[in-house]
Design a protein around this motif. Structure first.
Motif, PDB file in Angstrom:
ATOM      1  N   GLY A 202      -3.790   4.138   2.221  1.00 12.28           N
ATOM      2  CA  GLY A 202      -3.990   2.805   2.766  1.00 12.28           C
ATOM      3  C   GLY A 202      -4.601   2.773   4.147  1.00 12.28           C
TER       4      GLY A 202
ATOM      5  N   LEU B 281       0.852  -1.181   0.000  1.00 10.31           N
ATOM      6  CA  LEU B 281       0.000   0.000   0.000  1.00 10.31           C
ATOM      7  C   LEU B 281       0.890   1.232   0.000  1.00 10.31           C
ATOM      8  CD1 LEU B 281      -2.845  -0.937   2.520  1.00 10.31           C
ATOM      9  CD2 LEU B 281      -2.671  -1.389   0.065  1.00 10.31           C
TER      10      LEU B 281
ATOM     11  N   ILE C 189       3.230  -0.914   4.168  1.00 16.30           N
ATOM     12  CA  ILE C 189       2.616   0.373   3.857  1.00 16.30           C
ATOM     13  C   ILE C 189       3.726   1.414   3.798  1.00 16.30           C
ATOM     14  CG2 ILE C 189       1.036   2.183   4.642  1.00 16.30           C
ATOM     15  CD1 ILE C 189      -0.541   0.018   6.120  1.00 16.30           C
TER      16      ILE C 189
END
Length: 336
Positions: A150, A146, A158
């Motif tokens: 996110g 992500l 992430i």
């Protein structure tokens, strides 16, 4: 067929991290020369081939990754996509681009179709990616990263900027330039980036005697909502002297509203945005902004995804990159 070496095999032999091996392969100038030489020797010894062909032989991969963006018309996302594509291209990978319009159902449709095309992994720069879609991809062993936005927590890497600290930089700068009544046009609060920037703003001005909750108005990360937000603020508080917009497009809209009212920037009202898109260099006046390392974020997301494709292991971490305050005419004290 004899199994091919992976990037983790190289890292183990060289005595370095997977990330270091990736940096040597992609950007050797970022690594100590002695370390780089060590890695290159390990690559030669193991006959490691970091390209799509090797991945295909080892794991029946197709050398294709998918990048799903929410709004290709927002200048932030093409810059992000360029970072992804450049790193992927160096590794012999093809990038398939999808525009989701921030619709979870559209993202789900992309996932369903692209999985049939044997995409090796997904990068989502998404506010609306659904937890169930992420978990389904993880259960199937499909790598996913992500990027920029996110979920707050999820079972995948992430990568984003330090949005809260960036907002603090912006507001402190406005105060340093003499602003006392600073307003904020915030982005959609279902987006974690927008929430963090609002929190950063409140961290600095929340206890000020000049602060009021009505100095905060909503926007939608586009120029028109920034213009409308500034209009609302000026109607409520004709004496505001600083506006921090949650992204650069809304800051451009605020500049437009101020110009239409004949309010001088920065003499009467100072304006700061967030992102660091190229448009900020050609506004009148040029716009002060909190610049994210947009291109670098895209490149890092790709390297993290490739490491996961190679190793089959997801480290499930949140990586926050530093931001930089870029000061220009829209906030400078005493600007003519």
């Amino acid at each position: 067929m004899e199994s091919l070496a992976t990037i983790r095999d190289v890292a183990r032999l060289a005595g370095v991290s997977v990330a270091t091996v990736s940096r040597v392969i992609n950007q050797k100038d970022l690594v100590n020369p002695e370390t780089a030489e060590q890695v290159l020797k390990a690559i030669e010894q193991l006959q490691y081939v970091p390209n799509a062909v090797a991945r295909g032989l080892a794991g029946k991969k197709m050398g294709i990754i998918a990048l799903i963006l929410p709004d290709i018309l927002n200048p932030f996302f093409p810059a992000l996509a360029r970072g992804v594509e450049d790193v992927a291209h160096k590794q012999g990978l093809t990038v398939i681009l999808g525009n989701s319009d921030d619709l979870g159902i559209k993202e789900s449709s992309y996932i369903k179709v692209l999985k049939k095309k044997y995409v090796d992994g997904f990068i989502f720069a998404s506010n609306t990616i659904r937890e169930e879609d992420v978990m389904a991809l993880r259960r199937e062993g499909i790598p996913i990263v992500l990027l920029d936005r996110g979920l707050t927590t999820t079972a995948c890497p992430i990568i984003r900027s330090n949005n809260r600290e960036g907002a603090k930089l912006a507001v402190r700068h406005l105060i340093d330039q003499g602003c006392r009544r600073i307003a904020h046009i915030y982005g959609p609060q279902e987006f974690i980036t927008a929430r963090e920037r609002l929190l950063g703003y409140e961290d600095i001005v929340g206890e000020s005697k000049d602060f009021s909750p009505s100095l905060i108005v909503p926007g939608h990360f586009d120029i028109e909502s920034g213009r409308r937000g500034a209009e609302q603020l000026l109607a409520r508080y004709p004496d505001i002297d600083g506006i921090f917009a949650g992204n650069d497009l809304m800051a451009v809209g605020a500049l437009k509203a101020l110009h239409e009212r004949g309010i001088r920037v920065p003499e009467e009202v100072k304006v700061c945005g967030f992102d660091g898109i190229g448009l900020t260099e050609i506004t009148e006046p040029e716009l002060t902004t909190v610049a994210q390392p947009i291109y670098e974020m895209g490149g890092l997301a790709t390297r993290v995804l490739l490491d996961e494709i190679e190793s089959g292991i997801s480290e499930n971490t949140i990586i926050e990159l530093d931001v930089t305050l870029v000061t220009r005419k829209s906030t400078r004290r005493g600007q003519n």
